[in-house]
Write a protein that holds these residues in place. Structure first.
Motif, mmCIF file in Angstrom:
data_model
loop_
_atom_site.group_PDB
_atom_site.id
_atom_site.type_symbol
_atom_site.label_atom_id
_atom_site.label_comp_id
_atom_site.label_asym_id
_atom_site.label_seq_id
_atom_site.Cartn_x
_atom_site.Cartn_y
_atom_site.Cartn_z
ATOM 1 N N ASN A 57 -2.014 0.545 -5.523
ATOM 2 C CA ASN A 57 -1.457 1.953 -4.953
ATOM 3 C C ASN A 57 -0.242 2.183 -5.129
ATOM 4 O O ASN A 57 0.373 1.577 -5.534
ATOM 5 N N ASN A 58 -0.811 3.700 -5.789
ATOM 6 C CA ASN A 58 0.873 4.122 -5.796
ATOM 7 C C ASN A 58 1.425 4.281 -6.915
ATOM 8 O O ASN A 58 2.815 4.362 -6.750
ATOM 9 N N ALA A 95 11.603 -4.262 -7.431
ATOM 10 C CA ALA A 95 12.149 -3.957 -6.802
ATOM 11 C C ALA A 95 13.478 -3.100 -7.134
ATOM 12 O O ALA A 95 13.568 -1.599 -6.743
ATOM 13 N N ASP A 96 14.365 -2.714 -7.067
ATOM 14 C CA ASP A 96 15.243 -1.897 -8.033
ATOM 15 C C ASP A 96 15.469 -1.622 -8.991
ATOM 16 O O ASP A 96 16.392 -0.638 -9.832
ATOM 17 N N GLY A 113 11.576 -0.519 -5.296
ATOM 18 C CA GLY A 113 11.062 -0.394 -3.974
ATOM 19 C C GLY A 113 9.903 -1.859 -4.546
ATOM 20 O O GLY A 113 9.762 -2.087 -4.474
ATOM 21 N N PRO A 114 10.744 -2.159 -2.740
ATOM 22 C CA PRO A 114 10.109 -3.603 -2.142
ATOM 23 C C PRO A 114 8.858 -3.522 -1.550
ATOM 24 O O PRO A 114 8.458 -5.079 -1.730
ATOM 25 N N GLU A 115 8.447 -2.938 -1.679
ATOM 26 C CA GLU A 115 6.538 -3.112 -1.078
ATOM 27 C C GLU A 115 5.847 -3.019 -2.064
ATOM 28 O O GLU A 115 4.805 -3.708 -2.033
ATOM 29 N N LEU A 116 5.823 -2.412 -2.874
ATOM 30 C CA LEU A 116 4.732 -2.079 -4.393
ATOM 31 C C LEU A 116 5.355 -4.032 -5.422
ATOM 32 O O LEU A 116 5.054 -4.518 -5.662
ATOM 33 N N SER A 117 7.267 -3.631 -5.080
ATOM 34 C CA SER A 117 7.514 -5.521 -5.879
ATOM 35 C C SER A 117 6.707 -6.801 -5.417
ATOM 36 O O SER A 117 6.776 -7.579 -5.772
ATOM 37 N N LYS A 118 6.481 -6.636 -3.911
ATOM 38 C CA LYS A 118 6.259 -7.797 -2.808
ATOM 39 C C LYS A 118 4.813 -7.501 -3.362
ATOM 40 O O LYS A 118 4.526 -8.959 -3.362
#
Length: 137
Positions: A57-58, A95-96, A113-118
């Motif tokens: 997503n996204n 994330a970075d 970003g951290p959410e997509l990375s997770k």
């Protein structure tokens, strides 16, 4: 009765295949939409990797290109996850990564970003088939 039906369907499969009919009524035929052709020399693998990343997503073209720029294959990403010292480091590995958006004077950058990375980390490393990518870690 079920075993009889399956046995008959398997026995008739070669003949139906020759006629161009689907072999089994309950078998989902493959779709040729949005497919990526990969030849024997590997041409097309990067495009396939981009397409795989875009299924999250996204994740648009820019984000997929940024991640694939750092990790040109799923195997390269998984190897990097294995080298991380902690679970937190691995889940924030992407994330970075900077993502360029736009062109010319309107160029802007942001991070993966951290959410997509997770979510990507969870997808590639979990052994639980029931895990939800939307869960909070």
């Amino acid at each position: 009765m079920f075993i009889l039906q399956v046995t008959k369907a398997v026995a008739e499969a070669p003949f139906k295949h020759e006629k161009g009919k689907p072999s089994f009524s309950w078998y989902a035929e493959g779709s040729s939409t949005n497919t990526v052709k990969v030849d024997k020399s590997g041409v097309g693998l990067l495009k396939l990797w981009h397409q795989q990343l875009r299924q999250f997503n996204n994740v648009g073209v820019e984000v997929a290109q940024a991640i694939a720029g750092e990790y040109p294959s799923p195997q390269a990403l998984i190897q990097s996850y294995r080298k991380c010292q902690t679970f937190r480091d691995a889940s924030l590995l992407l994330a970075d990564i900077p993502v360029r958006r736009g062109a010319g004077p309107l160029v802007s950058t942001r991070r993966v970003g951290p959410e997509l990375s997770k979510k990507i980390h969870l997808f590639f490393t979990t052994t639980d088939p029931e895990v939800s990518l939307g869960q909070t870690l």
